[in-house]
Design an enzyme around this catalytic site. Sequence first.
Site, short mmCIF file in Angstrom:
data_model
loop_
_atom_site.label_atom_id
_atom_site.label_comp_id
_atom_site.label_asym_id
_atom_site.label_seq_id
_atom_site.Cartn_x
_atom_site.Cartn_y
_atom_site.Cartn_z
CG ASP A 69 -1.58 -1.18 1.62
OD1 ASP A 69 -1.53 -2.12 0.85
OD2 ASP A 69 -2.20 -1.19 2.69
CD GLU A 117 -7.02 -5.09 4.19
OE1 GLU A 117 -6.42 -5.85 4.96
OE2 GLU A 117 -6.79 -5.05 2.97
C1 FRU Z 1 -3.86 -3.60 2.76
C2 FRU Z 1 -3.21 -4.06 4.05
C3 FRU Z 1 -3.55 -3.13 5.18
C4 FRU Z 1 -2.40 -3.33 6.12
C5 FRU Z 1 -1.26 -3.55 5.19
C6 FRU Z 1 -0.22 -4.50 5.70
O1 FRU Z 1 -3.24 -4.07 1.62
O2 FRU Z 1 -3.61 -5.39 4.34
O3 FRU Z 1 -4.81 -3.37 5.76
O4 FRU Z 1 -2.21 -2.23 6.97
O5 FRU Z 1 -1.79 -4.04 3.99
O6 FRU Z 1 0.91 -4.51 4.88
#
Ligand code: FRU
Length: 526
Positions: free
Chosen positions: A54, A236
Amino acid sequence: MKTQILLISIVMIIVVACNSNNKNKSISSEIETNQMEDYRPQYHFTPDSMWMNDPNGMVYYEGEYHLFYQYYPNSTVWGPMHWGHAVSHDMIHWEHLPIALYPDSLGYIFSGSAVIDWENTTGFGSTENPPMIAIYTYHDPKGEKAGTDTYQTQGIAYSLDKGRSWTKYKNNPVLPNPGIRDFRDPKVIWHKETGKWVMVFAAQDRVKFYTSPNLIDWTFESDFGMELGAHGGVWECPDIFPLSIEESNEEKWVLLVSINPGGPNFGSATQYFVGDFDGQGFIPSSEETNWIDYGADNYAGVTWSDIPENDGRRLFIGWMSNWLYATKVPTERWRSAMTIPRELQLIKDNNEYKLISIPVIEQNKLRKGKISMEAQVVSGEATVETGDINLMQSELKLTFQLNEDSQFGIAEEFGLELSNSIGQTLRIGYDQTKRKFYIDRSKAGRFEFSTLFAAKHYAPYEAKSQLELRIFMDASSVEVFVDGGQLAMTDIVFPDAPYKQMKIYSLNGHTKLLESEFWNMDTIWK
Ligand code: FRU
């Protein structure tokens, strides 16, 4: 059946500027080598090496766009998360900086946001030198292993030197976990009307809103979404921001929520809600589920904070992959790219609010050389002469006429096909009978790494009398913006050889191509 091609006329104007290979010698030769690998995008952000997911903490400060990102520096698969860091003066050309945040005794550093604390409400800086504050999730792997429910908490850190060095707050976490396993991805905004910070984050099947006067002490305000939107997976990476409706004085709030799995074309995707927000709770204007991008590969995208008012744009970037196969895609030294940065706008169409995504105007700076073609009518297939255009690093703009009076009838399906020397094809088209737009990557290249990769991805779309496509192709990705961004689709692809041929196809009827322009895109790594 032998294909029939009706060419009214073709005029080719080829103005291909010479492709300067002048590399800036200050870049280490290792970066140069990395950036020349197979499938390495040339005008999208990628980490120099290793794993990225992300985008995080996007904030603008003193002429720099900051892009932090989920990063694991020891492997090309996901692991203990850090925040990688890069800066740009134009969102297009990026400079890699050292890792900003490392895991600590409270856990890995998961996704989150960053703001400039202009009034120094935290007391970590001064009003003369306001602190940059990162708000992120701590993910404690020990707590997870031990089977607790409280292993995700929210923490903060600050920087007084434009994000170059960071100090974590000594009393972290600022928001402990009440016993919810998925409790993460805080996005913080300053809410002018109430004079408070607002934090929105994801908690399983909903988002939660908290407020604070100082980014340290947080008060619960409300939950949103348990009975609305898509629920095929966990929620998320939310974001919330106001947008004025184009050509009106009306303002609405947009809430982005990523979901994994449960996207419209399987796996990860980002939905959005439009409504009202008073600083405490969000009330949606409609119960419909909307998607910011119908492709399989635009996830966890959020928007930049602190864009100056005289710019006023709402700027977005997403992670160009999907948890279905992100850790398995066939790249060697790094994994994943970001989408091109996009400006989000809100329009009202038939009394419905619609979020549109447009490549940022800065993107046009990369255009080099151009080919254009005059109008032509296609039935079956027509090869397009692409001259010196490198299709693997290009922008392709085409406008089709849909309701042309024609004695031959209107095609059931039409579009663009890119193909390589071994017959792999990527199709981008519109199905007029289904009223659906699509990217078909089922025969586009490698797919052995995941049974879920080779697929045709559809998006419902009501085309009007003309259909304008802007297509951005870059080594292993394709991003399509239809009719000025009313529909966006992003897919990654891994052809075994570069696509060098382009065709227009028109199945069971005729299609008129009105205009077309094709550009090479310059590399951003100089
Ligand atoms: C989304 C996610 C978030 C988390 C991160 C972990 O892709 O799963 O929810 O904070 O990636 O790398």
